[in-house]
Each structure stands twice: as C-alpha cells, then as structure tokens.
Design a protein around this motif. Sequence first.
Motif, short mmCIF file in Angstrom:
data_model
loop_
_atom_site.label_atom_id
_atom_site.label_comp_id
_atom_site.label_asym_id
_atom_site.label_seq_id
_atom_site.Cartn_x
_atom_site.Cartn_y
_atom_site.Cartn_z
N ARG A 81 0.81 -1.21 0.00
CA ARG A 81 0.00 0.00 0.00
C ARG A 81 0.85 1.27 0.00
O ARG A 81 0.47 2.28 -0.57
N GLU A 182 -20.03 0.57 3.16
CA GLU A 182 -18.58 0.64 2.98
C GLU A 182 -17.91 0.27 4.30
O GLU A 182 -18.30 0.75 5.36
N TYR A 183 -16.90 -0.58 4.22
CA TYR A 183 -16.24 -1.09 5.41
C TYR A 183 -14.74 -0.81 5.35
O TYR A 183 -14.16 -0.70 4.27
N GLY A 184 -14.13 -0.76 6.53
CA GLY A 184 -12.68 -0.64 6.61
C GLY A 184 -12.06 -1.98 6.91
O GLY A 184 -12.66 -2.83 7.58
N SER A 185 -10.86 -2.20 6.38
CA SER A 185 -10.19 -3.48 6.56
C SER A 185 -8.68 -3.27 6.56
O SER A 185 -8.18 -2.36 5.89
N THR A 190 -6.90 -3.94 -0.76
CA THR A 190 -8.08 -3.09 -0.95
C THR A 190 -7.86 -1.69 -0.40
O THR A 190 -8.79 -0.88 -0.40
N ASP A 191 -6.64 -1.37 0.05
CA ASP A 191 -6.31 -0.03 0.53
C ASP A 191 -7.14 0.37 1.73
O ASP A 191 -7.38 1.55 1.97
N GLY A 192 -7.62 -0.62 2.49
CA GLY A 192 -8.31 -0.31 3.74
C GLY A 192 -9.81 -0.13 3.62
O GLY A 192 -10.51 -0.19 4.61
N TRP A 193 -10.36 0.10 2.41
CA TRP A 193 -11.79 0.35 2.25
C TRP A 193 -12.34 -0.50 1.12
O TRP A 193 -11.71 -0.68 0.09
N TYR A 194 -13.55 -1.01 1.30
CA TYR A 194 -14.21 -1.78 0.25
C TYR A 194 -15.72 -1.74 0.49
O TYR A 194 -16.18 -1.48 1.60
#
Length: 262
Positions: A81, A182-185, A190-194
């Motif tokens: 990332r 929308e979720y954070g990961s 996925t750059d933290g968001w999907y």
Amino acid sequence: MPQQLAIIVLVDVGNALEMKTLDGNTYLFDNMRLHGSEGQGTGELVTAIHGSYWRDGSQASEQVLNWLPYSLGSIPPTVPRGYQADRARQTDQQALSELSAMVQKPPNAGTDATTQLTHIQQTIGTRVRSTKRTRGPAAQKVLDVTGNVISYDGSAAHSYPPPVITDVYGEAVDKKIMYPAEYGSPDMVTDGWYWSATVDSTRPGTYGYTMAIQLHRLLLQGGDWTWEPVDLTCESKIRISSEPKRNAFTKSGLGLLPIPPA
C-alpha cells in the motif's frame, strides 16, 4: 455462516475518461462461474447467488457480496500500500545526492550545469497537488505503469489511480434485496476500504443494481498538476435462486449420515 462472494470491477480508466463512459470499458468477474454466473469478463455480469432455507421455510444462510475495483494498465494492485510513498522518498534522496555531488565538484567535461539540473529535475519527477474534491489519491508523484517516477509533461503515459466505488444503489437496494455499506479493513490490497452487501437470499429473482465509480484524470490547473475526479456509473445484476438446505454428502435432507453399523 454467510458465504463470501467477490466481484472484481476491472476498469480501462484511460478509455473510460476519453469516452466519458464506463460502457464497454468495464470488465466484471466473480467467483461463482461454476455455479451459474453469466457474462464473466464483460460489462453484463449476472452474479449467481444460491439461497437456501430450512424445512420450516426460514432462511438457512446469508450471502455476502464484496466489490473490488481495479484499474487496467496501471501498477498491479498486489504491491504494498505504501509503494508510491516509498518510490517518492527514494527519488527525493537520489536527487539530493546528485545535487550535493554537483555542488561539491564542477560539471564533468562536456556537461554543463543546466544539463545536470535537468537530469535532477527528471529524477525528482512531478508531484500532484491534492484537492478536497477527490476521494482518491492524496499528494503524490506521477508514476508510469512500471512503477518509475516520471517528470510528466502532459503526453507521457502514466499510471492511473485505482477506481473508487462511492455508492451502490438501484433496484436491488430499493427492494431491500441487498444492504450495501462501505467497510474498513487492514487488507493491504483493498487499501483499507471496500464495499460489501448482505443479500436476502429468501427472495428468488433477477435484480439490477448500479455502482457509482469515481475515476481520476491528471489535469494541469494554475501551473499545478492535480487529479480531477470524474464520476461515472456502471450497471450489473444478481440472480438469486433458492433451494432446501441439504446434506452435502447424501444430497438429501439434514440428518445423520447413512453409516451402516459395524
């Protein structure tokens, strides 16, 4: 436990920006091809969703969709990332080293200071100014598709930032067939968001939905290069089927396995 279904949204960003549409410039894939999905690798994907229910008619398990957008002809999404930030620091350090060497000793024979400064400027590359209008890249340097920093002049081929899904709406959402969010990961890919959605698999049928996708065009404004956001939409569908919950071994109702006595 809900089954996780992945939908890859691959966008030809260069052509989409030139044509000002995602029609014909978007390629959709999912991991349900062997289970009935149609239109793999095209903009007409119909994702198959297998619902199941218990004997009393209640829902047996949920289905979850995950959308992952990628850019065609850009830096591969598998790089770390912080790749672009690392490349920017490396070129800054290289330029400082070359400038220090230039100051400490006179130009080489046949090479004037202007030529050396031009080379240093190319090493530094072009930094893009951040704007408040975009949800995509912050201030960063322009890279080509191989990951090298370039001094952009408006004509060189460059790597586009990945598409950004900003919303999921349409028939499937209005009819409460799926519930997107929308979720954070911590996932580095996925750059933290999907975007993900839970699907009500108790209501068989085919339903359409729309993805709002933001692309970014490199634009010269007031002497500074900026990423200009361009908002477009992409259509897709889901097809829900429903069948009773079955034993995976016997293909019949749930119960004890037919193991004969010893």
